[in-house]
Design a protein around this motif. Structure first.
Motif, short mmCIF file in Angstrom:
data_model
loop_
_atom_site.label_atom_id
_atom_site.label_comp_id
_atom_site.label_asym_id
_atom_site.label_seq_id
_atom_site.Cartn_x
_atom_site.Cartn_y
_atom_site.Cartn_z
N MET A 176 0.89 -1.27 -0.14
CA MET A 176 -0.06 -0.06 0.17
C MET A 176 0.87 1.43 0.02
O MET A 176 0.58 2.00 -0.81
N ILE A 177 1.79 1.14 0.88
CA ILE A 177 2.89 2.51 0.83
C ILE A 177 3.64 2.67 -0.50
O ILE A 177 3.58 3.53 -1.00
N SER A 178 3.98 1.59 -1.07
CA SER A 178 4.73 1.44 -2.38
C SER A 178 3.76 2.04 -3.42
O SER A 178 4.35 2.66 -4.36
N ARG A 179 2.52 1.90 -3.31
CA ARG A 179 1.64 2.21 -4.32
C ARG A 179 1.41 3.72 -4.44
O ARG A 179 1.43 4.60 -5.11
N TRP A 180 1.35 4.36 -2.98
CA TRP A 180 1.33 5.70 -2.94
C TRP A 180 2.51 6.52 -3.25
O TRP A 180 2.41 7.59 -3.95
N ALA A 181 3.66 5.80 -2.62
CA ALA A 181 4.85 6.41 -3.20
C ALA A 181 5.16 6.53 -4.65
O ALA A 181 5.78 7.56 -5.24
N LYS A 182 5.06 5.50 -5.30
CA LYS A 182 5.09 5.31 -6.88
C LYS A 182 4.15 6.43 -7.49
O LYS A 182 4.57 6.93 -8.59
N ARG A 231 -0.64 6.47 9.21
CA ARG A 231 0.36 6.92 8.23
C ARG A 231 0.13 8.17 7.74
O ARG A 231 -1.34 8.65 7.80
N THR A 232 0.77 8.86 7.38
CA THR A 232 0.77 10.20 6.57
C THR A 232 1.30 10.22 5.24
O THR A 232 2.03 9.52 4.88
N GLY A 233 0.57 10.96 4.17
CA GLY A 233 0.89 11.01 2.96
C GLY A 233 0.50 12.48 2.11
O GLY A 233 0.12 13.25 2.84
N ARG A 234 0.59 12.14 0.99
CA ARG A 234 0.02 13.48 0.29
C ARG A 234 0.57 13.67 -1.16
O ARG A 234 1.33 12.72 -1.60
N PRO A 235 -0.08 14.32 -1.94
CA PRO A 235 -0.04 15.80 -2.92
C PRO A 235 -1.41 15.83 -3.32
O PRO A 235 -2.32 14.99 -3.23
N GLY A 236 -1.55 17.07 -3.89
CA GLY A 236 -3.02 17.33 -4.49
C GLY A 236 -3.61 18.76 -3.82
O GLY A 236 -2.97 19.45 -3.22
N THR A 237 -5.07 18.78 -4.24
CA THR A 237 -5.64 19.92 -3.82
C THR A 237 -6.95 19.41 -2.99
O THR A 237 -7.33 18.57 -3.81
N ALA A 238 -7.19 19.95 -1.81
CA ALA A 238 -8.39 19.29 -1.09
C ALA A 238 -9.57 19.72 -2.08
O ALA A 238 -9.70 20.56 -2.75
N GLY A 239 -10.32 18.42 -2.35
CA GLY A 239 -11.62 18.51 -3.01
C GLY A 239 -12.69 18.82 -2.35
O GLY A 239 -12.64 18.52 -0.85
N HIS A 278 -8.40 11.92 -4.67
CA HIS A 278 -9.38 13.03 -4.88
C HIS A 278 -9.13 14.13 -4.02
O HIS A 278 -8.88 15.45 -4.47
N HIS A 279 -9.21 14.11 -2.86
CA HIS A 279 -9.15 15.03 -1.83
C HIS A 279 -7.94 15.69 -1.68
O HIS A 279 -7.69 16.96 -1.01
N LEU A 280 -6.82 15.23 -2.01
CA LEU A 280 -5.55 15.69 -1.98
C LEU A 280 -5.08 15.86 -3.43
O LEU A 280 -3.98 16.53 -3.78
N GLY A 281 -5.80 15.64 -4.50
CA GLY A 281 -5.67 16.15 -5.84
C GLY A 281 -4.53 15.22 -6.54
O GLY A 281 -3.55 15.66 -7.14
N GLY A 282 -4.54 14.00 -6.41
CA GLY A 282 -3.70 12.98 -7.08
C GLY A 282 -4.41 12.58 -8.53
O GLY A 282 -4.98 13.26 -9.20
N LEU A 283 -3.76 11.49 -8.92
CA LEU A 283 -3.87 11.20 -10.41
C LEU A 283 -5.38 11.03 -10.79
O LEU A 283 -5.80 11.34 -11.73
N ALA A 284 -6.20 10.21 -9.80
CA ALA A 284 -7.73 10.12 -10.29
C ALA A 284 -8.36 11.42 -10.25
O ALA A 284 -9.39 11.73 -10.96
N GLU A 285 -7.97 12.66 -9.50
CA GLU A 285 -8.63 13.74 -9.48
C GLU A 285 -8.14 14.56 -10.80
O GLU A 285 -9.11 15.16 -11.56
N ARG A 286 -7.01 14.28 -11.31
CA ARG A 286 -6.55 14.95 -12.46
C ARG A 286 -7.28 14.29 -13.76
O ARG A 286 -7.58 15.04 -14.68
N LEU A 287 -7.58 13.26 -13.60
CA LEU A 287 -8.18 12.54 -14.77
C LEU A 287 -9.74 12.62 -14.66
O LEU A 287 -10.32 12.39 -15.74
#
Length: 319
Positions: free
Chosen positions: A1-7, A259-267, A221-230
């Motif tokens: 799971m961590i590797s998926r987010w990091a990738k 766990r903590t993670g990130r990027p994107g814009t809050a949706g 979606h809420h941090l503005g990752g790939l799914a949000e951009r698509l």
């Protein structure tokens, strides 16, 4: 799971809470000390390269869900929360319907290790064993119950995703449903068949699992990752929780890690329910990207619609 987010471009930090695994200190059970630790984690994280302090999310499983939710109620830098094996009311989980969950409680104490528990927690352990449910025991549990921070979540409109199971043997499912129903910001609740932890464990190990797949897309979606951009529907949920399940009564279990993670814009996005699969837009990214983002949701939609077990909810962006 961590590797998926990091990738996919997240800066990910995983930590064991105080008193657990190799972490020092005593276990206070998602108390003020653990919440303060979460803030310290954020303070350290935002000083690292490539970390956007405007886009921080917390994910926790079981014990880690409570800490993640309590931390988000106290620290508004947390822009989204996702939790598997969720809990909302610690007192109801320990003493639901006037009955102690004694065997499960003893299993958790053994898992924690009595010598690693704080003096206050050891006192609560003895009270529960003696069936002495007094004001001190209630106050201990209430201070650690996310449901008591509802105003903070609603004022900040913090996006909250929770998953649980129908046959929970530790945490109170009705109180999770009630907490979800009272949230006014973006929210989703998944309730699956099974017992505590068995739905998300494969996902925590990096295998496909609905709770962790939903957590990934929630952060996307809420941090503005790939799914949000698509422009894809960011998450789906089964069952008419708010209207149909409020009267159900089930009991509830836990272990955990935050766990903590990130990027994107809050949706933004309130859940919209029409019982139909989502309409996917025409896309022009690389095919491998489309497959990674779309395959799991499409498979889940087809299975659920075919079996007609649940009403399918979708939460498209900007609904």
């Amino acid at each position: 799971m961590i590797s998926r987010w990091a990738k996919d471009g997240y800066v990910v930090l995983a930590y064991s809470q105080r008193g657990l695994a190799n972490s020092t200190g005593e276990i206070h059970v998602a108390g003020p000390q653990e919440v303060a630790d979460a803030t310290e984690v954020i303070n350290w994280l935002i000083q690292q390269d490539a970390v956007d302090e405007e886009r921080i999310g917390f994910f926790g499983a079981s014990y880690g869900v409570g800490t993640s939710l309590l931390a988000a109620a106290q620290d508004q830098r947390i822009q989204a929360v996702a939790g598997a094996g969720a809990w909302a009311d610690l007192f109801a989980s320990l003493y639901e319907n006037g009955t102690r969950h004694l065997k499960v409680f003893e299993a958790l104490v053994q898992l924690f290790g009595g010598d690693r528990c704080s003096k206050q927690f050891r006192g609560i352990i003895q009270k529960i064993r003696a069936n002495t449910i007094d004001d001190e025991a209630r106050e201990f549990a209430e201070a650690r119950s996310p449901k008591n921070h509802l105003k903070a979540f609603n004022d900040a409109a913090t996006p909250v995703l929770m998953t649980t199971t129908w046959h929970e043997t530790i945490f109170s499912v009705p109180t999770v449903i009630d907490f979800h129903s009272r949230l006014t910001g973006p929210k989703t609740l998944l309730v699956q068949a099974g017992d505590h932890g068995n739905a998300e464990l494969p996902g925590l190990a990096g295998l496909p699992a609905k709770p962790t797949d939903m957590a990934y897309r929630w952060m996307e979606h809420h941090l503005g990752g790939l799914a949000e951009r698509l422009g894809l529907p960011h998450v789906y949920k089964t069952a008419d929780i708010d209207r149909g399940l409020g009267g159900l009564r089930h009991r509830a279990a836990g272990t955990g890690r935050a766990r903590t993670g990130r990027p994107g814009t809050a949706g933004d996005g309130e859940s919209a329910a029409d019982g139909r699969p989502p309409d996917f837009p025409e896309l022009e990214p690389p095919l491998s990207t489309i497959i990674r983002v779309l395959t799991a949701p499409l498979r889940d939609h087809a299975r659920e619609l075919t079996q007609q077990l649940h009403k399918l909810w979708t939460s498209p962006p900007d609904s």
